[in-house]
Design an enzyme around this catalytic site. Structure first.
Site, short mmCIF file in Angstrom:
data_model
loop_
_atom_site.label_atom_id
_atom_site.label_comp_id
_atom_site.label_asym_id
_atom_site.label_seq_id
_atom_site.Cartn_x
_atom_site.Cartn_y
_atom_site.Cartn_z
N MET A 1 0.84 -1.19 0.00
CA MET A 1 0.00 0.00 0.00
C MET A 1 0.89 1.25 0.00
O MET A 1 0.42 2.34 0.33
CB MET A 1 -0.94 -0.02 1.20
CG MET A 1 -1.86 -1.23 1.16
SD MET A 1 -3.43 -0.98 1.97
CE MET A 1 -2.88 -0.69 3.62
N TYR B 1 4.20 3.87 0.79
CA TYR B 1 4.91 4.46 1.94
C TYR B 1 5.91 3.42 2.47
O TYR B 1 5.88 3.00 3.62
CB TYR B 1 3.96 4.95 3.03
CG TYR B 1 4.56 6.14 3.72
CD1 TYR B 1 4.60 7.38 3.08
CD2 TYR B 1 5.16 6.03 4.97
CE1 TYR B 1 5.22 8.47 3.66
CE2 TYR B 1 5.79 7.11 5.56
CZ TYR B 1 5.80 8.32 4.91
OH TYR B 1 6.41 9.40 5.49
N LEU B 2 6.78 3.05 1.55
CA LEU B 2 7.66 1.90 1.78
C LEU B 2 8.74 2.18 2.82
O LEU B 2 9.23 3.30 2.94
CB LEU B 2 8.31 1.50 0.46
CG LEU B 2 7.32 1.23 -0.69
CD1 LEU B 2 8.07 0.86 -1.96
CD2 LEU B 2 6.33 0.14 -0.32
N HIS C 1 9.42 -3.41 3.69
CA HIS C 1 8.96 -3.70 2.34
C HIS C 1 10.15 -4.05 1.44
O HIS C 1 10.06 -4.94 0.59
CB HIS C 1 8.29 -2.48 1.70
CG HIS C 1 7.00 -2.09 2.34
ND1 HIS C 1 6.87 -0.95 3.10
CD2 HIS C 1 5.79 -2.66 2.29
CE1 HIS C 1 5.62 -0.85 3.50
NE2 HIS C 1 4.94 -1.86 3.04
N LYS D 1 5.25 -9.84 9.71
CA LYS D 1 4.75 -8.94 10.77
C LYS D 1 3.23 -9.02 10.86
O LYS D 1 2.66 -9.05 11.94
CB LYS D 1 5.17 -7.49 10.54
CG LYS D 1 4.77 -6.65 11.73
CD LYS D 1 4.87 -5.17 11.51
CE LYS D 1 4.05 -4.64 10.40
NZ LYS D 1 2.68 -4.24 10.76
N ASP D 2 2.56 -9.06 9.69
CA ASP D 2 1.10 -9.20 9.69
C ASP D 2 0.79 -10.69 9.61
O ASP D 2 0.43 -11.22 8.56
CB ASP D 2 0.51 -8.43 8.50
CG ASP D 2 0.77 -6.96 8.65
OD1 ASP D 2 0.17 -6.34 9.52
OD2 ASP D 2 1.63 -6.42 7.91
N SER E 1 4.39 1.09 8.33
CA SER E 1 4.10 2.42 7.80
C SER E 1 3.45 3.29 8.86
O SER E 1 3.49 4.51 8.79
CB SER E 1 3.15 2.32 6.60
OG SER E 1 3.71 1.46 5.65
N ARG E 2 2.83 2.67 9.85
CA ARG E 2 2.17 3.44 10.90
C ARG E 2 3.12 4.08 11.90
O ARG E 2 2.72 4.96 12.66
CB ARG E 2 1.20 2.55 11.68
CG ARG E 2 0.01 2.16 10.88
CD ARG E 2 -0.78 1.06 11.57
NE ARG E 2 -1.64 0.43 10.60
CZ ARG E 2 -2.91 0.78 10.38
NH1 ARG E 2 -3.46 1.70 11.11
NH2 ARG E 2 -3.61 0.19 9.45
O1 PAF Z 1 -0.18 -5.47 4.06
C1 PAF Z 1 -0.58 -4.63 3.23
O2 PAF Z 1 0.09 -3.64 2.95
C2 PAF Z 1 -1.94 -4.85 2.56
O3 PAF Z 1 -2.85 -5.44 3.44
C3 PAF Z 1 -1.86 -5.61 1.24
C4 PAF Z 1 -1.34 -7.02 1.44
C5 PAF Z 1 -0.97 -4.88 0.27
C6 PAF Z 1 -3.25 -5.72 0.61
O4 PAF Z 1 -3.78 -4.46 0.33
#
Ligand code: PAF
Length: 274
Positions: free
Chosen positions: A21, A23-24, A28, A146-147, A183-184
């Site tokens: 999404m 804002y690397l 990333h 992380k997620d 990014s947060r």
């Molecule tokens: O983790 C993220 O940045 C988003 O949830 C993703 C996987 C790009 C899907 O929009």
């Protein structure tokens, strides 16, 4: 670049995808390096998408304040030597009048982790992943550990939809002080950043605690002692994320935390036991 232009550029080859999404940060970029490695091993192009997916934000203010800087992102990706940066428009991903919803796998609805705290979030994540995999003809896609629940959801949705996409995990990258990159993090002031270090400390210490119940208690105590608001701090079977270690003996497990520092919601996880 439009989607037909992307496919033209790929010249009939599938790709390895890094969905982002934007804002690397270095987290990333480590996923991008994983994709480059896969790309070289399999002789296929590497693609990153930058798409702030509106359907995965249950809170419109969260979507509005999501940090964006496309030019900076492009610079980072070019420096990594990625083959293509694809920035689709909302109408390309979700053509008006087309229902892009997909049925959700259990790991997106049952664990009562992100699924409970962000209602609707995984509906959006699942639909965007299925769309992006299709649009980019992905053969593999990289997701950060992380997620953790999202990574399991990505694996499950691919299986459920019968898609031939290999899900490649990328290790969590941390700030030198231990905070997982996100990014947060830019929304944290100095005090909140210092508080947030309790999360990685809780993951580390929870992982070393031999009893999973004690590990959960310890993680919660570390977080509340740092004045953080805890959404959850649990030890679960690592793939389905519903069962605790007593309910699912002989499996691998994960400490999974989401807690807030100020108004910023932060996620982290690690193995249990280490
Ligand atoms: O983790 C993220 O940045 C988003 O949830 C993703 C996987 C790009 C899907 O929009």
């Amino acid at each position: 670049m439009t989607q037909p232009e992307l496919l033209g550029y790929l010249g009939g080859k599938p790709c390895v995808l890094v969905p982002t999404m934007g804002y690397l940060h270095d987290g990333h970029l480590s996923l991008v390096r994983r994709a480059k490695q896969f790309s070289q091993e399999h002789g296929i192009p590497s693609v990153a998408t930058i798409f702030v997916n509106p359907t995965q934000f249950n809170d419109p203010s969260d979507l509005a304040k999501y940090p964006r800087d496309i030019e900076r992102d492009k610079g980072f990706l070019e420096a990594e030597g990625l083959d293509v940066v694809y920035i689709p428009a909302v109408d390309e991903v979700y053509p008006p009048g087309v229902d892009c919803s997909v049925p959700l796998p259990d790991v997106a609805t049952k664990p009562r982790l992100e699924d409970e705290h962000r209602p609707g979030h995984f509906e959006g994540v699942c639909q965007v992943l299925v769309r992006l995999f299709e649009m980019c003809d992905a053969k593999a896609a990289v997701f950060g550990e992380k997620d953790w629940q999202q990574l399991q959801v990505a694996r499950a949705i691919v299986k459920q939809q019968g898609l031939d996409v290999e899900i490649l995990p990328g290790e969590t990258v941390r700030e030198p002080d231990g905070l997982a990159m996100s990014s947060r993090n830019v929304h944290l002031n100095e005090k909140e950043h210092a508080q947030a270090l309790a999360i990685s400390r809780a993951i580390r210490e929870g992982g070393r605690e031999p009893s999973w119940r004690e590990a959960e208690r310890l993680m919660k105590r570390i977080l509340t002692d740092a004045d953080m608001t805890v959404d959850y701090a649990v030890v679960r079977e690592a793939t389905g994320l519903t069962a605790n270690p007593d309910e699912a003996p002989g499996m691998t497990y994960r400490c999974v935390i989401t807690a807030r520092s100020g108004g910023v919601r932060l996620l982290d996880n690690g193995p249990w036991p280490v």
